[in-house]
Design a protein around this motif. Structure first.
Motif, PDB file in Angstrom:
ATOM      1  N   SER A  78       0.960  -1.184   0.032  1.00 21.14           N
ATOM      2  CA  SER A  78       0.183   0.098   0.098  1.00 21.14           C
ATOM      3  C   SER A  78       0.726   1.327   0.073  1.00 21.14           C
ATOM      4  N   LYS A  79       2.105   1.280   0.817  1.00 19.32           N
ATOM      5  CA  LYS A  79       2.884   2.348   0.828  1.00 19.32           C
ATOM      6  C   LYS A  79       3.436   2.602  -0.436  1.00 19.32           C
ATOM      7  N   ASP A  80       3.865   1.509  -0.852  1.00 17.97           N
ATOM      8  CA  ASP A  80       4.604   1.480  -2.477  1.00 17.97           C
ATOM      9  C   ASP A  80       3.791   2.066  -3.413  1.00 17.97           C
ATOM     10  N   PHE A  81       2.435   1.637  -3.264  1.00 19.86           N
ATOM     11  CA  PHE A  81       1.566   1.902  -4.416  1.00 19.86           C
ATOM     12  C   PHE A  81       1.279   3.536  -4.256  1.00 19.86           C
ATOM     13  N   GLN A  82       1.176   3.999  -3.041  1.00 15.99           N
ATOM     14  CA  GLN A  82       1.155   5.524  -2.848  1.00 15.99           C
ATOM     15  C   GLN A  82       2.205   6.307  -3.265  1.00 15.99           C
ATOM     16  N   ARG A  83       3.313   5.745  -3.073  1.00 15.56           N
ATOM     17  CA  ARG A  83       4.753   6.335  -3.511  1.00 15.56           C
ATOM     18  C   ARG A  83       4.580   6.657  -4.969  1.00 15.56           C
ATOM     19  N   GLN A  84       4.117   5.577  -5.822  1.00 15.66           N
ATOM     20  CA  GLN A  84       4.271   5.129  -7.132  1.00 15.66           C
ATOM     21  C   GLN A  84       3.110   5.992  -7.892  1.00 15.66           C
ATOM     22  N   SER A  85       1.956   6.007  -7.060  1.00 12.32           N
ATOM     23  CA  SER A  85       0.761   6.963  -7.581  1.00 12.32           C
ATOM     24  C   SER A  85       1.173   8.534  -7.465  1.00 12.32           C
ATOM     25  N   LYS A  86       1.999   8.924  -6.134  1.00 13.84           N
ATOM     26  CA  LYS A  86       2.346  10.399  -6.474  1.00 13.84           C
ATOM     27  C   LYS A  86       3.312  10.454  -7.477  1.00 13.84           C
ATOM     28  N   THR A  87       4.241   9.563  -7.737  1.00 13.06           N
ATOM     29  CA  THR A  87       5.184   9.984  -8.832  1.00 13.06           C
ATOM     30  C   THR A  87       4.698   9.904 -10.057  1.00 13.06           C
ATOM     31  N   CYS A  88       3.708   9.062 -10.327  1.00 13.18           N
ATOM     32  CA  CYS A  88       2.838   9.022 -11.665  1.00 13.18           C
ATOM     33  C   CYS A  88       2.048  10.447 -11.984  1.00 13.18           C
ATOM     34  N   LEU A  89       1.541  10.780 -10.741  1.00 16.31           N
ATOM     35  CA  LEU A  89       0.718  11.774 -10.634  1.00 16.31           C
ATOM     36  C   LEU A  89       1.590  12.978 -11.013  1.00 16.31           C
ATOM     37  N   TYR A  90       2.821  13.141 -10.552  1.00 18.13           N
ATOM     38  CA  TYR A  90       3.711  14.023 -10.773  1.00 18.13           C
ATOM     39  C   TYR A  90       3.922  14.113 -12.346  1.00 18.13           C
ATOM     40  N   GLN A  91       4.343  13.075 -12.804  1.00 18.82           N
ATOM     41  CA  GLN A  91       4.676  12.863 -14.348  1.00 18.82           C
ATOM     42  C   GLN A  91       3.733  13.138 -15.108  1.00 18.82           C
ATOM     43  N   ILE A  92       2.487  12.945 -14.877  1.00 17.10           N
ATOM     44  CA  ILE A  92       1.282  13.081 -15.785  1.00 17.10           C
ATOM     45  C   ILE A  92       1.050  14.642 -15.653  1.00 17.10           C
ATOM     46  N   LEU A  93       1.436  15.296 -14.667  1.00 16.79           N
ATOM     47  CA  LEU A  93       1.098  16.790 -14.447  1.00 16.79           C
ATOM     48  C   LEU A  93       2.235  17.334 -15.247  1.00 16.79           C
ATOM     49  N   ALA A  94       3.604  16.747 -15.228  1.00 17.90           N
ATOM     50  CA  ALA A  94       4.510  17.515 -16.054  1.00 17.90           C
ATOM     51  C   ALA A  94       4.315  17.165 -17.637  1.00 17.90           C
ATOM     52  N   ALA A  95       3.821  15.873 -17.853  1.00 19.23           N
ATOM     53  CA  ALA A  95       3.562  15.646 -19.203  1.00 19.23           C
ATOM     54  C   ALA A  95       2.527  16.586 -19.851  1.00 19.23           C
ATOM     55  N   VAL A  96       1.452  16.797 -18.891  1.00 15.20           N
ATOM     56  CA  VAL A  96       0.287  17.632 -19.390  1.00 15.20           C
ATOM     57  C   VAL A  96       0.754  19.115 -19.617  1.00 15.20           C
ATOM     58  N   GLN A  97       1.715  19.638 -18.721  1.00 21.00           N
ATOM     59  CA  GLN A  97       2.287  21.020 -18.819  1.00 21.00           C
ATOM     60  C   GLN A  97       3.178  21.095 -20.043  1.00 21.00           C
ATOM     61  N   GLY A  98       4.054  19.835 -20.323  1.00 18.85           N
ATOM     62  CA  GLY A  98       4.764  19.806 -21.623  1.00 18.85           C
ATOM     63  C   GLY A  98       3.934  19.771 -22.791  1.00 18.85           C
ATOM     64  N   ILE A  99       2.673  19.090 -22.914  1.00 12.44           N
ATOM     65  CA  ILE A  99       1.901  19.028 -23.829  1.00 12.44           C
ATOM     66  C   ILE A  99       1.151  20.565 -24.140  1.00 12.44           C
ATOM     67  N   GLN A 100       0.840  21.284 -23.166  1.00 11.68           N
ATOM     68  CA  GLN A 100       0.255  22.340 -23.206  1.00 11.68           C
ATOM     69  C   GLN A 100       1.693  23.350 -23.951  1.00 11.68           C
ATOM     70  N   LEU A 101       2.629  23.240 -23.514  1.00 10.81           N
ATOM     71  CA  LEU A 101       3.892  23.956 -23.991  1.00 10.81           C
ATOM     72  C   LEU A 101       4.015  23.670 -25.246  1.00 10.81           C
ATOM     73  N   GLN A 102       4.016  22.193 -25.650  1.00 13.34           N
ATOM     74  CA  GLN A 102       3.860  21.948 -27.189  1.00 13.34           C
ATOM     75  C   GLN A 102       2.901  22.337 -27.765  1.00 13.34           C
ATOM     76  N   ASN A 103       1.766  22.404 -27.471  1.00  8.50           N
ATOM     77  CA  ASN A 103       0.553  23.166 -28.104  1.00  8.50           C
ATOM     78  C   ASN A 103       0.658  24.613 -28.413  1.00  8.50           C
ATOM     79  N   GLU A 104       1.352  25.367 -27.408  1.00  6.92           N
ATOM     80  CA  GLU A 104       1.442  26.860 -27.714  1.00  6.92           C
ATOM     81  C   GLU A 104       2.846  26.721 -28.877  1.00  6.92           C
ATOM     82  N   ALA A 105       3.750  25.989 -28.348  1.00  3.82           N
ATOM     83  CA  ALA A 105       4.894  26.216 -29.395  1.00  3.82           C
ATOM     84  C   ALA A 105       4.365  25.726 -30.828  1.00  3.82           C
TER      85      ALA A 105
END
Length: 343
Positions: A78-105
């Protein structure tokens, strides 16, 4: 016989008695066996009950241990899943921001691409206009210089030249050349004529261009190269060399000829004549044009005694040989050689 019968009956009775005793003993043994078997069964039952109790305790203890381990593993998972969930969430947020920047570019790139396309279209239109102006100016310059131009090239004296049948030494070649003919300037040839018993007479001849005996093949081709641009602009161009035997026509048009055969040396590019240089220049100019704009065909003819021979024609065996061709006049009044071989 009666006595024998009595004896046998007596023995038979005795046997029956013994049989009865044995049956009684057998019954007692059976009961004892059954009692022993019952006692053994009771003992085995008690032993099985004890073993089952021990197994139940061991299984219960093992189940408790496994349950405890499983609970610990579930917590870690459960703890490992929570850590991985947080990491994936950060990665998803970063990817969304990257996609937004790419769309703007991408939007900026599309805007720039549209602007560049508009600019390219404008530049292309200006280029076409300038190209037409360049073409008109270039060919106007060619016409101003003369549609038909005559250039004169003075050949230097060579070792096989002679003066009255005597070989001319290299020390005298320069003086002898000046006494016969030399270039007074870029447009004038001075010829000194002298005959025995007569005074020397200087004659001058004017040409569009005069090359002295020291000017290179590069200088000659420099005046020919502009005609190749006119050729690609759609104008007919003809370059011919005229002069007596040994005056340097072949050298000017092709280059130096190897001694002992009809081949021409191509080792020194500076010695190449007009034909190989013009060929290179034509293909260089074509390479700067859009692909497929031009195609090149070549024919080679020999004019001898007012007759034309096709030097690229082949016989049925594929061997090249000269075939005589006729010159005809078209409806437009132009001369043409039909059936001429082109490659």
């Amino acid at each position: 016989k009666e006595e024998r019968i009595v004896v046998l009956e007596t023995e038979n009775a005795a046997l029956h008695l013994k049989l009865a005793e044995y049956q009684v003993l057998a019954g007692r043994s059976t009961n004892e066996v059954l009692q022993l078997y019952a006692a053994h069964g009771q003992q085995m039952k008690l032993q099985r009950s004890s073993v089952v109790t021990q197994l139940h305790g061991a299984i219960k203890k093992r189940l408790k241990q496994d349950l405890k381990s499983l609970h610990s593993f579930a917590l870690e998972l459960s703890k490992d899943f929570q850590r991985q969930s947080k990491t994936c969430l950060y990665q998803i947020l970063a990817a969304v921001q990257g996609i937004q920047l790419q769309n703007e570019a991408m939007q900026m790139f599309q805007i720039k691409a549209f602007d560049l396309e508009q600019s390219l279209q404008e530049v292309t239109e200006r280029y076409e206009k300038e190209k037409q102006k360049r073409k008109a100016l270039h060919n106007s310059l060619i016409e101003l210089r003369g549609n038909i131009r005559v250039h004169c090239r003075i050949r230097p004296l060579l070792p096989f030249d002679d003066d009255g049948g005597r070989l001319v030494s290299q020390d005298r070649q320069r003086n002898f050349s000046e006494k016969a003919a030399y270039a007074a300037d870029d447009e004038t040839v001075l010829v000194k004529c002298s005959r025995p018993g007569h005074a020397s007479v200087n004659k001058t001849f004017q040409f569009e261009r005069v090359y002295n005996d020291l000017e290179s093949q590069d200088a000659v081709f420099a005046d020919v190269a502009p005609l190749l641009t006119s050729l690609l602009d759609g104008y007919n161009v003809c370059i011919m060399a005229y002069g007596q035997t040994g005056s340097g026509k072949t050298y000017t048009m092709l280059g130096p000829q190897l001694e002992g055969n009809l081949a021409f040396s191509t080792e020194e590019e500076s010695e190449l004549g007009i034909i190989p240089r013009a060929t290179q220049e034509v293909f260089r100019l074509i390479s700067e044009k859009p692909p497929g704009s031009y195609w090149v065909e070549v024919s080679v003819v020999e004019v001898y005694n007012n007759e034309i021979f096709d030097l690229l024609a082949k016989d049925s065996y594929g061997k090249v040989f000269g075939v005589k061709r006729d010159v005809v006049t078209t409806r437009e009044g132009k001369s043409d050689v039909p059936l001429l071989t082109h490659e």
